[in-house]
Design an enzyme around this catalytic site. Structure first.
Site, PDB file in Angstrom:
ATOM      1  N   ASN A   7       0.875  -1.169   0.000  1.00 30.44           N
ATOM      2  CA  ASN A   7       0.000   0.000   0.000  1.00 30.44           C
ATOM      3  C   ASN A   7       0.914   1.222   0.000  1.00 30.44           C
ATOM      4  O   ASN A   7       1.514   1.568   1.010  1.00 30.44           O
ATOM      5  CB  ASN A   7      -0.872  -0.032   1.259  1.00 30.44           C
ATOM      6  CG  ASN A   7      -1.814   1.151   1.325  1.00 30.44           C
ATOM      7  OD1 ASN A   7      -1.757   2.061   0.496  1.00 30.44           O
ATOM      8  ND2 ASN A   7      -2.691   1.136   2.310  1.00 30.44           N
ATOM      9  N   ARG A  90      -2.450  -2.103  -3.498  1.00 28.79           N
ATOM     10  CA  ARG A  90      -3.653  -1.293  -3.329  1.00 28.79           C
ATOM     11  C   ARG A  90      -3.567  -0.119  -4.303  1.00 28.79           C
ATOM     12  O   ARG A  90      -2.536   0.558  -4.387  1.00 28.79           O
ATOM     13  CB  ARG A  90      -3.715  -0.763  -1.906  1.00 28.79           C
ATOM     14  CG  ARG A  90      -4.870   0.171  -1.717  1.00 28.79           C
ATOM     15  CD  ARG A  90      -4.829   0.806  -0.348  1.00 28.79           C
ATOM     16  NE  ARG A  90      -5.974   1.675  -0.184  1.00 28.79           N
ATOM     17  CZ  ARG A  90      -5.922   2.847   0.435  1.00 28.79           C
ATOM     18  NH1 ARG A  90      -4.795   3.289   0.939  1.00 28.79           N
ATOM     19  NH2 ARG A  90      -7.001   3.575   0.561  1.00 28.79           N
ATOM     20  N   HIS A 179     -12.830   2.879   0.207  1.00 27.98           N
ATOM     21  CA  HIS A 179     -12.824   1.790   1.206  1.00 27.98           C
ATOM     22  C   HIS A 179     -13.509   0.545   0.643  1.00 27.98           C
ATOM     23  O   HIS A 179     -14.023  -0.290   1.398  1.00 27.98           O
ATOM     24  CB  HIS A 179     -13.584   2.177   2.505  1.00 27.98           C
ATOM     25  CG  HIS A 179     -12.971   3.284   3.292  1.00 27.98           C
ATOM     26  ND1 HIS A 179     -13.738   4.248   3.910  1.00 27.98           N
ATOM     27  CD2 HIS A 179     -11.692   3.561   3.606  1.00 27.98           C
ATOM     28  CE1 HIS A 179     -12.945   5.097   4.553  1.00 27.98           C
ATOM     29  NE2 HIS A 179     -11.698   4.690   4.379  1.00 27.98           N
ATOM     30  N   ARG A 240     -12.135  15.425   8.193  1.00 26.03           N
ATOM     31  CA  ARG A 240     -12.904  15.825   7.001  1.00 26.03           C
ATOM     32  C   ARG A 240     -14.345  16.132   7.393  1.00 26.03           C
ATOM     33  O   ARG A 240     -14.911  15.458   8.255  1.00 26.03           O
ATOM     34  CB  ARG A 240     -12.910  14.710   5.956  1.00 26.03           C
ATOM     35  CG  ARG A 240     -11.554  14.434   5.369  1.00 26.03           C
ATOM     36  CD  ARG A 240     -11.661  13.358   4.277  1.00 26.03           C
ATOM     37  NE  ARG A 240     -10.418  12.622   4.204  1.00 26.03           N
ATOM     38  CZ  ARG A 240     -10.321  11.299   4.075  1.00 26.03           C
ATOM     39  NH1 ARG A 240     -11.413  10.559   3.982  1.00 26.03           N
ATOM     40  NH2 ARG A 240      -9.143  10.722   4.028  1.00 26.03           N
ATOM     41  N   GLU A 384      -7.996  -5.315   5.180  1.00 26.94           N
ATOM     42  CA  GLU A 384      -7.830  -4.974   3.765  1.00 26.94           C
ATOM     43  C   GLU A 384      -6.654  -5.710   3.137  1.00 26.94           C
ATOM     44  O   GLU A 384      -6.709  -6.106   1.975  1.00 26.94           O
ATOM     45  CB  GLU A 384      -7.695  -3.455   3.612  1.00 26.94           C
ATOM     46  CG  GLU A 384      -9.024  -2.769   3.908  1.00 26.94           C
ATOM     47  CD  GLU A 384      -8.938  -1.252   4.024  1.00 26.94           C
ATOM     48  OE1 GLU A 384      -9.128  -0.587   3.017  1.00 26.94           O
ATOM     49  OE2 GLU A 384      -8.675  -0.757   5.130  1.00 26.94           O
TER      50      GLU A 384
END
Ligand code: AMP
Length: 396
Positions: A7, A90, A179, A240, A384
């Site tokens: 990743n 990823r 996601h 955010r 993940e």
């Protein structure tokens, strides 16, 4: 088969070497401060972390250092690089081009590059990592697993914005969602864990981490998700803002004398529960402040939870029902008091919280609703890296 999962960010790179048969992590770690000075963290399963400050001017040197660590005579996870059978990368944005994982050919890399505009901070970094890996391991098959792919089954009613249609046609401005690897993994696992038939089920997955998103998964396919063109839309997150009135942007720009980058920086990095509370984006700090009675921390947590509950309601509407709700990621897996606030809103669905189970379930699988609850609510830890490993093996 041993799969190296990578990743890659702009100045960092996380990795795990996973044995696909046992699904055990053989070694994992990260490279930080690539292009600045360089720091390698390496951890062989069952051992302590080793941290080495070492120069890594580019991602190529970083990956070389990871490979050297993996075959190190004393602490390596394998004897020879030949024991690494595949690499799963990823990739953040696959646009409308990728609805599933793909083997990374030169043609595919060119198509990923075409999506760079949609994720200018992430995709170029992902590509740099892939190219560096290909150079160092030219004969090892590589697979790209996209954050957006799982959401490509959304119908146009869910993904089109109320904007001039030409922006969609010309620039592909639409909702994509992120996601996806986690939503896919958790919805499948939730069905298995709760004895539901995935292909005939309505599952809502709440991925609540520093970045947070929620998805509606009907018959194993995503029909809606809360993030949009970028990961800024939807839930209130660590820093955010999530959904806001877009007119706020002009209002704040004028009041604070900010340009568009300045406003975007506020919305991405200075908002969310951190901006609201003035305490932290981290829910461990927020919980402490909440329990001390800090009013702004209480407001931030309540707004965070209320937004999740509202999205759950809207996804029950989108699917005309719900068979299960799954909480995942840092907050979803660990922070019982936030789950409790969210679930308090869900009584109209016949959901009953098992308070004891809710408090006791931290970072592990578990059902947190009572046996009488009309809809089961479960905690399903996401993974993940394992999902990327499985996708990689399936493709090669
Ligand atoms: P993630 O982005 O999935 O790593 O989630 C990060 C968020 O989860 C942060 O707000 C953390 O405070 C929260 N978190 C992760 N682990 C724990 C834990 N053991 N207890 C409380 N909060 C946690």
């Amino acid at each position: 088969m041993n799969v190296l999962v990578i990743n890659c960010g702009s100045s960092s790179l996380k990795y795990q070497l996973i044995n696909s048969e046992s699904e055990q992590v053989l070694a994992k770690g990260l490279c930080e401060r690539i292009g600045i000075d360089g720091r390698l963290v390496y951890q062989l399963a069952g051992n302590d972390k080793e941290i080495t400050e070492t120069p890594m001017p580019t991602h190529k040197e970083a990956i070389q250092l990871v490979l050297d660590a993996l075959v190190n005579e004393k602490t390596g996870a394998v004897k020879d690089l030949k024991e690494i059978d595949a690499v799963g990368h990823r990739v953040v944005h696959g646009g409308e081009k990728f609805a599933s994982s793909v083997v990374l050919t030169e043609d595919v890399l060119a198509q990923i590059e075409e999506c760079n505009d949609l994720a200018p901070l992430h995709n170029p970094a992902n590509l740099i990592g892939i190219r560096a890996c290909k150079e160092l391991m030219p004969n090892v098959p590589m697979v790209g697993v996209f954050d957006t792919a799982f959401h490509q089954t959304m119908p146009s009613t869910a993904y089109l914005y109320g904007l001039p249609y030409e922006y969609y046609e010309k620039y592909k401005v639409r909702r994509y969602g992120f996601h996806g690897t986690s939503h896919s993994f958790v919805s499948k696992r939730a069905a298995e864990y709760l004895n539901l038939d995935l292909n005939n089920s309505k599952i809502i997955v709440a991925h609540l981490g520093n970045g947070a998103s929620i998805s509606a998964v009907k018959d194993g396919k995503c029909v809606d998700t809360s993030m949009g063109l970028t990961p800024l839309e939807g839930l209130v997150m660590g820093t955010r803002c999530g959904d806001i009135d877009p007119a706020i942007m002009e209002f704040i720009a004028k009041k604070e004398n900010l340009d568009i980058e300045g406003v975007m920086n506020v919305l991405n990095k200075k908002s969310g529960v951190e901006g609201m509370s003035g305490v932290s984006s981290d829910f461990r700090d927020l919980q402490a402040a909440y329990e001390e009675g800090n009013e702004r921390a209480i407001a931030a947590v309540e707004v965070f939870a209320y937004r999740v509950a509202k999205y759950i309601g809207s996804y029950v509407a989108a699917m005309n029902g719900v068979d299960a709700i799954a909480f995942t990621a840092g907050i979803g897996e660990n922070v019982y008091f936030v789950r409790r606030i969210i679930m308090k809103y869900l009584g109209y669905l016949g959901i009953e919280v098992d308070d004891e189970a809710n408090v006791a379930t931290r970072g592990i699988e578990g059902i947190i609703s009572t046996a009488d609850s009309k809809v089961p609510v479960a905690v399903i830890p996401t993974n993940e890296e394992l999902a990327i490993c499985r996708e990689t093996v399936a493709l090669i």
